[in-house]
Design a protein around this motif. Structure first.
Motif, PDB file in Angstrom:
ATOM      1  N   GLY A   5       0.818  -1.208   0.000  1.00 13.90           N
ATOM      2  CA  GLY A   5       0.000   0.000   0.000  1.00 13.90           C
ATOM      3  C   GLY A   5       0.848   1.253   0.000  1.00 13.90           C
ATOM      4  O   GLY A   5       1.849   1.351   0.705  1.00 13.90           O
ATOM      5  N   LEU A   6       0.401   2.267  -0.756  1.00 13.19           N
ATOM      6  CA  LEU A   6       1.164   3.500  -0.902  1.00 13.19           C
ATOM      7  C   LEU A   6       1.350   4.203   0.434  1.00 13.19           C
ATOM      8  O   LEU A   6       2.441   4.653   0.779  1.00 13.19           O
ATOM      9  CB  LEU A   6       0.436   4.423  -1.892  1.00 13.19           C
ATOM     10  CG  LEU A   6       1.099   5.723  -2.282  1.00 13.19           C
ATOM     11  CD1 LEU A   6       2.426   5.471  -2.938  1.00 13.19           C
ATOM     12  CD2 LEU A   6       0.197   6.508  -3.202  1.00 13.19           C
ATOM     13  N   GLY A   7       0.291   4.299   1.219  1.00 12.28           N
ATOM     14  CA  GLY A   7       0.400   4.977   2.497  1.00 12.28           C
ATOM     15  C   GLY A   7       1.369   4.284   3.433  1.00 12.28           C
ATOM     16  O   GLY A   7       2.180   4.925   4.110  1.00 12.28           O
ATOM     17  N   LEU A 268       6.340   4.287  -6.866  1.00 11.32           N
ATOM     18  CA  LEU A 268       5.692   5.592  -6.750  1.00 11.32           C
ATOM     19  C   LEU A 268       5.823   6.142  -5.335  1.00 11.32           C
ATOM     20  O   LEU A 268       6.092   7.332  -5.131  1.00 11.32           O
ATOM     21  CB  LEU A 268       4.221   5.454  -7.144  1.00 11.32           C
ATOM     22  CG  LEU A 268       3.401   6.737  -7.260  1.00 11.32           C
ATOM     23  CD1 LEU A 268       4.003   7.661  -8.295  1.00 11.32           C
ATOM     24  CD2 LEU A 268       1.956   6.414  -7.599  1.00 11.32           C
ATOM     25  N   ALA A 269       5.663   5.276  -4.345  1.00 15.29           N
ATOM     26  CA  ALA A 269       5.757   5.719  -2.955  1.00 15.29           C
ATOM     27  C   ALA A 269       7.127   6.285  -2.649  1.00 15.29           C
ATOM     28  O   ALA A 269       7.253   7.345  -2.012  1.00 15.29           O
ATOM     29  CB  ALA A 269       5.448   4.551  -2.016  1.00 15.29           C
ATOM     30  N   ARG A 270       8.159   5.615  -3.096  1.00 18.38           N
ATOM     31  CA  ARG A 270       9.513   6.070  -2.788  1.00 18.38           C
ATOM     32  C   ARG A 270       9.865   7.350  -3.533  1.00 18.38           C
ATOM     33  O   ARG A 270      10.581   8.216  -3.009  1.00 18.38           O
ATOM     34  CB  ARG A 270      10.502   4.953  -3.072  1.00 18.38           C
ATOM     35  CG  ARG A 270      10.415   3.833  -2.038  1.00 18.38           C
ATOM     36  CD  ARG A 270      11.146   2.584  -2.445  1.00 18.38           C
ATOM     37  NE  ARG A 270      12.582   2.795  -2.593  1.00 18.38           N
ATOM     38  CZ  ARG A 270      13.431   1.823  -2.919  1.00 18.38           C
ATOM     39  NH1 ARG A 270      12.985   0.581  -3.118  1.00 18.38           N
ATOM     40  NH2 ARG A 270      14.722   2.068  -3.038  1.00 18.38           N
ATOM     41  N   GLU A 271       9.366   7.497  -4.749  1.00 17.91           N
ATOM     42  CA  GLU A 271       9.624   8.739  -5.479  1.00 17.91           C
ATOM     43  C   GLU A 271       8.912   9.921  -4.820  1.00 17.91           C
ATOM     44  O   GLU A 271       9.477  11.011  -4.685  1.00 17.91           O
ATOM     45  CB  GLU A 271       9.181   8.584  -6.931  1.00 17.91           C
ATOM     46  CG  GLU A 271      10.063   7.650  -7.745  1.00 17.91           C
ATOM     47  CD  GLU A 271       9.658   7.618  -9.198  1.00 17.91           C
ATOM     48  OE1 GLU A 271      10.265   8.355  -9.989  1.00 17.91           O
ATOM     49  OE2 GLU A 271       8.721   6.867  -9.556  1.00 17.91           O
ATOM     50  N   LEU A 272       7.653   9.716  -4.423  1.00 18.06           N
ATOM     51  CA  LEU A 272       6.918  10.788  -3.761  1.00 18.06           C
ATOM     52  C   LEU A 272       7.513  11.117  -2.397  1.00 18.06           C
ATOM     53  O   LEU A 272       7.521  12.268  -1.964  1.00 18.06           O
ATOM     54  CB  LEU A 272       5.447  10.402  -3.615  1.00 18.06           C
ATOM     55  CG  LEU A 272       4.623  10.334  -4.905  1.00 18.06           C
ATOM     56  CD1 LEU A 272       3.252   9.758  -4.621  1.00 18.06           C
ATOM     57  CD2 LEU A 272       4.512  11.697  -5.560  1.00 18.06           C
ATOM     58  N   ARG A 311      -4.041  11.618  -0.322  1.00 20.25           N
ATOM     59  CA  ARG A 311      -4.009  12.407   0.905  1.00 20.25           C
ATOM     60  C   ARG A 311      -3.428  11.604   2.066  1.00 20.25           C
ATOM     61  O   ARG A 311      -2.660  12.128   2.882  1.00 20.25           O
ATOM     62  CB  ARG A 311      -5.424  12.892   1.222  1.00 20.25           C
ATOM     63  CG  ARG A 311      -5.497  13.830   2.410  1.00 20.25           C
ATOM     64  CD  ARG A 311      -6.886  14.410   2.541  1.00 20.25           C
ATOM     65  NE  ARG A 311      -7.137  15.410   1.510  1.00 20.25           N
ATOM     66  CZ  ARG A 311      -8.338  15.638   0.957  1.00 20.25           C
ATOM     67  NH1 ARG A 311      -9.373  14.909   1.310  1.00 20.25           N
ATOM     68  NH2 ARG A 311      -8.478  16.583   0.054  1.00 20.25           N
ATOM     69  N   ALA A 312      -3.778  10.321   2.139  1.00 23.76           N
ATOM     70  CA  ALA A 312      -3.228   9.476   3.196  1.00 23.76           C
ATOM     71  C   ALA A 312      -1.733   9.269   3.008  1.00 23.76           C
ATOM     72  O   ALA A 312      -0.967   9.197   3.973  1.00 23.76           O
ATOM     73  CB  ALA A 312      -3.956   8.132   3.218  1.00 23.76           C
ATOM     74  N   PRO A 315       0.371  13.310   3.723  1.00 20.54           N
ATOM     75  CA  PRO A 315      -0.436  14.067   4.692  1.00 20.54           C
ATOM     76  C   PRO A 315      -0.061  15.528   4.825  1.00 20.54           C
ATOM     77  O   PRO A 315      -0.790  16.290   5.459  1.00 20.54           O
ATOM     78  CB  PRO A 315      -0.184  13.309   6.005  1.00 20.54           C
ATOM     79  CG  PRO A 315       1.142  12.642   5.812  1.00 20.54           C
ATOM     80  CD  PRO A 315       1.194  12.277   4.362  1.00 20.54           C
ATOM     81  N   ARG A 316       1.061  15.936   4.236  1.00 18.66           N
ATOM     82  CA  ARG A 316       1.481  17.336   4.315  1.00 18.66           C
ATOM     83  C   ARG A 316       1.297  18.054   2.979  1.00 18.66           C
ATOM     84  O   ARG A 316       1.752  19.184   2.817  1.00 18.66           O
ATOM     85  CB  ARG A 316       2.937  17.412   4.765  1.00 18.66           C
ATOM     86  CG  ARG A 316       3.196  16.751   6.122  1.00 18.66           C
ATOM     87  CD  ARG A 316       4.675  16.723   6.461  1.00 18.66           C
ATOM     88  NE  ARG A 316       5.212  18.066   6.669  1.00 18.66           N
ATOM     89  CZ  ARG A 316       6.512  18.325   6.817  1.00 18.66           C
ATOM     90  NH1 ARG A 316       7.398  17.330   6.764  1.00 18.66           N
ATOM     91  NH2 ARG A 316       6.935  19.557   7.007  1.00 18.66           N
ATOM     92  N   SER A 317       0.625  17.406   2.021  1.00 20.69           N
ATOM     93  CA  SER A 317       0.457  17.951   0.676  1.00 20.69           C
ATOM     94  C   SER A 317      -1.006  18.274   0.403  1.00 20.69           C
ATOM     95  O   SER A 317      -1.914  17.667   0.967  1.00 20.69           O
ATOM     96  CB  SER A 317       0.949  16.946  -0.373  1.00 20.69           C
ATOM     97  OG  SER A 317       2.275  16.542  -0.125  1.00 20.69           O
ATOM     98  N   GLY A 318      -1.227  19.225  -0.494  1.00 23.00           N
ATOM     99  CA  GLY A 318      -2.564  19.538  -0.961  1.00 23.00           C
ATOM    100  C   GLY A 318      -2.881  18.780  -2.237  1.00 23.00           C
ATOM    101  O   GLY A 318      -1.984  18.449  -3.020  1.00 23.00           O
TER     102      GLY A 318
END
Length: 439
Positions: A5-7, A268-272, A311-312, A315-318
């Protein structure tokens, strides 16, 4: 590649880079581009939590920059062909960087993996045998990351070259690879880098996000294959050290919201996590609008789920959604009657709106109301009504292309200017309006 899971993955990345000192093993992995902690220059400008206002994280970052704080703010645009073309993102980048600090283009799709992509100010060359794939379809062999593209090469001496015409050049290079036991090596040729091979092989499928500092004002870099195994390049980029804003855009022609599922979630998670954005903009809907059988409830629910997932994970991004612009198909003019001049159709008679356009627009508004995401009404801001499309495609400076789906360069620049103004309004930041483009 494991698909967790991404979160959960982003939370794990945050724990790995906490306040405690890195262990020798962690430090070694970070130096090799493995398990990198979040970049502190991006984190420095973000609020502790995003809160209910989708524009607050970016507003927080931009105010900090105006106050002289060191750091970097990222605006990330993900979408379809409107985002895939460079013009919208380039104009948006130009506007933000003019006021808050220019850092260069940032991350880009790998070389020529994205066909017919010609960003201004950059020369991109691909020499040798390279295989390009993208994440448009779930059947495309992956993995894919943030850019949605992958470029694979293996022959010794084959090269990829990136050159900028910006007189300020760049002083940082980023390379993102999907790796494994058979992955090969490359040489990086740029001012200030040693002429030694860089290995990418890992014991198991993994990701390397490699960062290199080069001489200030560098104008050109090249990646040359050693030939000891394949290289899978998921993305590359150039920027400058310092404070300011980056605007990065990744789109795929024909993409829908569902194509985001074709990106490997662990990659994707690691890049973000490495460069957390202040604002994520989702730009989809035009291709969904061509589906005559689109289920409005299912599409609205899918949009809401995607926004909540992001968003999950961030959590610090819009999070912001660009509403689909008006689009249609040109109507062929009826043949003239005998003895009468031909009269081309105009207005509503000259266009058939995409079959599910109204359904998409309504579903997007439902998702925005459900999730309290930011919203840019592309239709209200630029196109206004499907019946106006033929007129927008006519004249000396048309804003629409003749297909009545895509915009001209002037149309994309106008869109970027309206989007820029809407974001600043949302963030509560007044500023001088840019010189308008087009009508």
């Amino acid at each position: 590649m494991t698909t967790i899971g991404l979160g959960a993955l982003l939370a794990a990345c945050g724990r790995e880079s906490g306040d405690r000192p890195a262990s020798p093993a962690e430090a070694a992995r970070w130096a090799e581009g493995l398990a990198l902690p979040p970049d502190p220059s991006f984190e420095a400008l973000l609020p502790p939590a995003a809160g209910p206002d989708p524009y607050q994280p970016l507003g927080h970052a931009l105010r900090a920059l105006e106050a002289g704080q060191e750091g970097r703010a990222l605006i990330l645009l993900l979408g379809d062909s409107h985002a895939a073309g460079p013009i919208l993102a380039e104009r948006l980048r130009e506007l933000f960087q003019a006021r808050y600090g220019a850092l260069g283009p940032g991350r880009l799709p790998p070389a020529r993996a994205q066909r017919f992509w010609n960003p201004s100010g950059l020369f991109i060359a691909q020499n040798g045998e390279w295989e390009a794939r993208n994440a448009l379809r779930s059947t495309s062999p992956g993995p894919f990351g943030l850019t949605g593209y992958r470029l694979t090469g293996a022959r010794a001496g084959d090269t990829l070259t990136l050159r900028t015409t910006d007189p300020r050049g760049f002083d940082r290079i980023g390379l993102t690879f999907a790796t494994g036991p058979a992955s090969g090596s490359f040489r990086l040729r740029a001012a200030g880098t040693p002429d030694t091979p860089h290995a990418t092989a890992t014991p198991a499928p993994d990701l390397r996000q490699m960062r290199y500092d080069v001489s200030p004002g560098t104008k050109e870099m090249a990646l040359e294959l050693v030939g000891d195994g394949p290289i899978d390049l998921l993305g590359w980029g150039i920027d400058r050290r310092g404070r300011g804003v980056l605007v990065e855009a990744f789109g795929i022609n024909g993409a829908t919201l569902s194509t985001l599922d074709n990106r490997d979630p662990s990659i994707l998670a690691r890049e973000l996590a490495l460069t957390p954005p202040a604002l994520v903009i989702l730009e989809y809907g035009t291709n969904e609008a061509t589906d005559r059988d689109l289920d409005a409830d299912a599409y609205a629910a899918a949009l809401s789920r995607r926004i909540r997932t992001l968003r999950a994970a961030l959590p610090r991004s819009g999070i912001m959604l660009m509403g689909a612009p008006d689009a249609g198909r040109p109507v062929r003019a009826a043949p003239p009657r005998r003895g009468q001049p031909a009269r081309p159709a105009t207005g509503c008679a000259a266009v058939t709106p995409l079959p599910s356009l109204a359904t998409v627009k309504a579903a997007q508004r439902r998702a925005v109301a459900d999730t309290r995401a930011g919203f840019f009404d592309w239709s209200a801001e630029v196109t206004q009504d499907p019946c106006r499309l033929p007129g927008l495609a006519a004249g000396a400076q048309p804003l629409m292309q003749r297909d009545l789906v895509h915009f001209t360069a002037e149309g994309y620049r106008l869109t970027a200017e309206r989007l820029h103004a809407a974001i600043l309004r949302g963030a509560g930041l007044a500023g001088a309006a840019p010189r308008p483009t087009g009508a």
